[in-house]
Design a protein around this motif. Structure first.
Motif, PDB file in Angstrom:
ATOM      1  N   ALA A  41       5.010  -4.616  20.354  1.00 28.08           N
ATOM      2  CA  ALA A  41       4.337  -4.878  21.626  1.00 28.08           C
ATOM      3  C   ALA A  41       4.151  -6.365  21.881  1.00 28.08           C
ATOM      4  O   ALA A  41       4.184  -6.813  23.033  1.00 28.08           O
ATOM      5  N   ILE A  42       3.978  -7.160  20.820  1.00 27.07           N
ATOM      6  CA  ILE A  42       3.767  -8.597  21.009  1.00 27.07           C
ATOM      7  C   ILE A  42       5.064  -9.390  20.849  1.00 27.07           C
ATOM      8  O   ILE A  42       5.058 -10.612  20.958  1.00 27.07           O
ATOM      9  N   GLY A  43       6.174  -8.705  20.574  1.00 28.15           N
ATOM     10  CA  GLY A  43       7.458  -9.380  20.446  1.00 28.15           C
ATOM     11  C   GLY A  43       7.603 -10.173  19.163  1.00 28.15           C
ATOM     12  O   GLY A  43       8.327 -11.174  19.115  1.00 28.15           O
ATOM     13  N   SER A  44       6.950  -9.737  18.099  1.00 26.10           N
ATOM     14  CA  SER A  44       7.027 -10.446  16.825  1.00 26.10           C
ATOM     15  C   SER A  44       8.420 -10.306  16.210  1.00 26.10           C
ATOM     16  O   SER A  44       9.016  -9.234  16.239  1.00 26.10           O
ATOM     17  N   PRO A  45       8.954 -11.378  15.595  1.00 31.85           N
ATOM     18  CA  PRO A  45      10.238 -11.255  14.889  1.00 31.85           C
ATOM     19  C   PRO A  45      10.147 -10.321  13.688  1.00 31.85           C
ATOM     20  O   PRO A  45      11.167  -9.868  13.183  1.00 31.85           O
ATOM     21  N   LEU A  46       8.928 -10.011  13.257  1.00 28.11           N
ATOM     22  CA  LEU A  46       8.753  -9.085  12.140  1.00 28.11           C
ATOM     23  C   LEU A  46       8.936  -7.626  12.562  1.00 28.11           C
ATOM     24  O   LEU A  46       9.075  -6.757  11.706  1.00 28.11           O
ATOM     25  N   ALA A  47       8.933  -7.372  13.859  1.00 29.21           N
ATOM     26  CA  ALA A  47       9.053  -5.990  14.327  1.00 29.21           C
ATOM     27  C   ALA A  47      10.349  -5.355  13.848  1.00 29.21           C
ATOM     28  O   ALA A  47      10.369  -4.198  13.402  1.00 29.21           O
ATOM     29  N   ARG A  48      11.447  -6.090  13.931  1.00 27.85           N
ATOM     30  CA  ARG A  48      12.736  -5.568  13.471  1.00 27.85           C
ATOM     31  C   ARG A  48      12.744  -5.385  11.963  1.00 27.85           C
ATOM     32  O   ARG A  48      13.343  -4.452  11.430  1.00 27.85           O
ATOM     33  N   ALA A  49      12.096  -6.284  11.256  1.00 26.97           N
ATOM     34  CA  ALA A  49      12.112  -6.248   9.797  1.00 26.97           C
ATOM     35  C   ALA A  49      11.287  -5.099   9.241  1.00 26.97           C
ATOM     36  O   ALA A  49      11.661  -4.475   8.247  1.00 26.97           O
ATOM     37  N   LEU A  50      10.158  -4.790   9.897  1.00 32.51           N
ATOM     38  CA  LEU A  50       9.233  -3.803   9.349  1.00 32.51           C
ATOM     39  C   LEU A  50       9.216  -2.494  10.126  1.00 32.51           C
ATOM     40  O   LEU A  50       9.175  -1.417   9.522  1.00 32.51           O
ATOM     41  N   GLY A  51       9.260  -2.597  11.442  1.00 31.43           N
ATOM     42  CA  GLY A  51       9.062  -1.425  12.269  1.00 31.43           C
ATOM     43  C   GLY A  51      10.031  -0.289  12.014  1.00 31.43           C
ATOM     44  O   GLY A  51       9.665   0.886  12.036  1.00 31.43           O
ATOM     45  N   SER A  52      11.292  -0.595  11.764  1.00 31.43           N
ATOM     46  CA  SER A  52      12.290   0.447  11.568  1.00 31.43           C
ATOM     47  C   SER A  52      12.285   1.000  10.149  1.00 31.43           C
ATOM     48  O   SER A  52      12.940   1.997   9.868  1.00 31.43           O
ATOM     49  N   ARG A  53      11.542   0.373   9.245  1.00 32.06           N
ATOM     50  CA  ARG A  53      11.538   0.793   7.841  1.00 32.06           C
ATOM     51  C   ARG A  53      10.264   1.515   7.435  1.00 32.06           C
ATOM     52  O   ARG A  53      10.256   2.222   6.434  1.00 32.06           O
ATOM     53  N   VAL A  54       9.197   1.323   8.192  1.00 35.36           N
ATOM     54  CA  VAL A  54       7.901   1.898   7.846  1.00 35.36           C
ATOM     55  C   VAL A  54       7.329   2.608   9.061  1.00 35.36           C
ATOM     56  O   VAL A  54       7.290   2.036  10.156  1.00 35.36           O
ATOM     57  N   ALA A  55       6.869   3.835   8.881  1.00 39.54           N
ATOM     58  CA  ALA A  55       6.248   4.571   9.979  1.00 39.54           C
ATOM     59  C   ALA A  55       4.942   3.903  10.388  1.00 39.54           C
ATOM     60  O   ALA A  55       4.215   3.354   9.547  1.00 39.54           O
ATOM     61  N   ASP A  56       4.651   3.936  11.679  1.00 39.84           N
ATOM     62  CA  ASP A  56       3.429   3.334  12.183  1.00 39.84           C
ATOM     63  C   ASP A  56       2.215   3.970  11.503  1.00 39.84           C
ATOM     64  O   ASP A  56       2.082   5.187  11.452  1.00 39.84           O
ATOM     65  N   ASP A  57       1.350   3.132  10.977  1.00 45.14           N
ATOM     66  CA  ASP A  57       0.101   3.544  10.322  1.00 45.14           C
ATOM     67  C   ASP A  57       0.333   4.385   9.067  1.00 45.14           C
ATOM     68  O   ASP A  57      -0.545   5.169   8.673  1.00 45.14           O
ATOM     69  N   ALA A  58       1.478   4.209   8.407  1.00 48.46           N
ATOM     70  CA  ALA A  58       1.794   4.997   7.214  1.00 48.46           C
ATOM     71  C   ALA A  58       0.809   4.744   6.079  1.00 48.46           C
ATOM     72  O   ALA A  58       0.557   5.641   5.260  1.00 48.46           O
ATOM     73  N   PHE A  59       0.264   3.543   5.996  1.00 48.27           N
ATOM     74  CA  PHE A  59      -0.648   3.194   4.907  1.00 48.27           C
ATOM     75  C   PHE A  59      -2.078   2.967   5.396  1.00 48.27           C
ATOM     76  O   PHE A  59      -2.916   2.482   4.645  1.00 48.27           O
ATOM     77  N   GLY A  60      -2.355   3.306   6.643  1.00 48.67           N
ATOM     78  CA  GLY A  60      -3.691   3.076   7.182  1.00 48.67           C
ATOM     79  C   GLY A  60      -3.935   1.650   7.623  1.00 48.67           C
ATOM     80  O   GLY A  60      -5.075   1.179   7.643  1.00 48.67           O
ATOM     81  N   GLY A  61      -2.858   0.953   8.012  1.00 48.46           N
ATOM     82  CA  GLY A  61      -2.991  -0.445   8.416  1.00 48.46           C
ATOM     83  C   GLY A  61      -3.871  -0.644   9.632  1.00 48.46           C
ATOM     84  O   GLY A  61      -4.650  -1.603   9.685  1.00 48.46           O
ATOM     85  N   TYR A  62      -3.755   0.251  10.617  1.00 45.53           N
ATOM     86  CA  TYR A  62      -4.582   0.103  11.817  1.00 45.53           C
ATOM     87  C   TYR A  62      -6.054   0.321  11.491  1.00 45.53           C
ATOM     88  O   TYR A  62      -6.940  -0.340  12.046  1.00 45.53           O
ATOM     89  N   GLY A  63      -6.326   1.252  10.589  1.00 46.62           N
ATOM     90  CA  GLY A  63      -7.713   1.477  10.179  1.00 46.62           C
ATOM     91  C   GLY A  63      -8.300   0.243   9.517  1.00 46.62           C
ATOM     92  O   GLY A  63      -9.468  -0.111   9.756  1.00 46.62           O
ATOM     93  N   LEU A  64      -7.499  -0.416   8.689  1.00 49.76           N
ATOM     94  CA  LEU A  64      -7.951  -1.655   8.061  1.00 49.76           C
ATOM     95  C   LEU A  64      -8.247  -2.709   9.119  1.00 49.76           C
ATOM     96  O   LEU A  64      -9.292  -3.382   9.064  1.00 49.76           O
ATOM     97  N   LEU A  65      -7.351  -2.843  10.103  1.00 52.02           N
ATOM     98  CA  LEU A  65      -7.559  -3.840  11.153  1.00 52.02           C
ATOM     99  C   LEU A  65      -8.790  -3.510  11.988  1.00 52.02           C
ATOM    100  O   LEU A  65      -9.530  -4.415  12.400  1.00 52.02           O
ATOM    101  N   ARG A  66      -9.021  -2.223  12.252  1.00 50.20           N
ATOM    102  CA  ARG A  66     -10.210  -1.859  13.035  1.00 50.20           C
ATOM    103  C   ARG A  66     -11.487  -2.250  12.312  1.00 50.20           C
ATOM    104  O   ARG A  66     -12.497  -2.568  12.937  1.00 50.20           O
ATOM    105  N   ARG A  67     -11.436  -2.210  11.000  1.00 50.43           N
ATOM    106  CA  ARG A  67     -12.633  -2.541  10.216  1.00 50.43           C
ATOM    107  C   ARG A  67     -12.874  -4.046  10.140  1.00 50.43           C
ATOM    108  O   ARG A  67     -14.032  -4.497  10.175  1.00 50.43           O
ATOM    109  N   ILE A  68     -11.801  -4.846  10.029  1.00 52.90           N
ATOM    110  CA  ILE A  68     -12.026  -6.249   9.677  1.00 52.90           C
ATOM    111  C   ILE A  68     -11.371  -7.270  10.602  1.00 52.90           C
ATOM    112  O   ILE A  68     -11.757  -8.434  10.585  1.00 52.90           O
TER     113      ILE A  68
END
Length: 215
Positions: free
Chosen positions: A168-195
């Protein structure tokens, strides 16, 4: 190649920026640190010349203990730090700033980190670089911290499973990570919501509110 990386670091940090580096070898004009023993060092080349570098250590690496404390990793509430990566020594030749060079390096670096099972990346930067790292997809989370060599810096992190936000923000990391890891597979958004703190970059506010938490 390792020697070329250490020589590049010395030129940037010591000769160009005038930073005091306690591990600098002024006789050989090299900057090699204890963290390099078990680190993954990456270099971007132009011909045979190093023009950009980045270094990664696992957070459980004993040599990275200082950063584990500096970034307050034990207070994040993670079950384990085995998949947490500490990123340092990201530097680029001045004339390449604003080019695609840094994006190329980060694309390879992110893909390799993901392949090795890293789920969370942490790093720090000086105040002027916060907007750049926010555009890459990093989030401030514990305010300012004091680095013994670089002074006051901002600690930031990027979960590998936030591909939706990265895209959504056009990060160059989107291609590197987005296609290899499912969104929120490890609870990343939950971590961000907390801190995670609100982005300093206004252009990111809408994506932050949609994917992380309301502003």
């Amino acid at each position: 190649m390792r020697r070329a990386v250490f020589a590049f670091r010395y030129r940037v940090y010591v000769e160009q920026m005038g930073r005091r580096q306690r591990h600098a070898d002024h006789l050989r004009r090299l900057l090699e640190e204890p963290m390099d023993a078990d680190a993954r060092n990456y270099a971007l080349l132009r011909g045979e010349e190093v023009v950009a570098t980045i270094r990664a250590n696992e957070a459980e690496d004993p040599a990275a203990r200082y950063y584990r404390k500096l970034y307050r990793l034990d207070a994040l509430g993670l079950a384990s730090l085995a998949a947490v990566q500490v990123t340092t020594k990201l530097m680029l030749r001045p004339e390449l700033r604003g080019s695609l060079a840094l994006a190329r390096l980060l694309l390879h670096f992110g893909a390799e980190s993901c392949r090795l099972g890293m789920q969370l990346d942490v790093m720090d930067c000086n105040a002027p670089l916060i907007p750049m790292f926010e555009r890459f997809g990093y989030h401030s989370y514990c305010g300012w911290v004091f680095h013994k060599e670089f002074g006051t810096v901002r600690a930031m992190l990027c979960p590998a499973d936030t591909g939706g936000y990265l895209a959504a923000i056009g990060s160059p990391l989107a291609r590197a990570l987005g296609s290899r890891v499912a969104d929120d597979a490890f609870g990343g958004y939950g971590l961000l919501r907390r801190i995670a703190e609100r982005p300093a970059t206004p252009a990111l506010h809408a994506a932050f509110a949609q994917h992380v938490r309301p502003l």
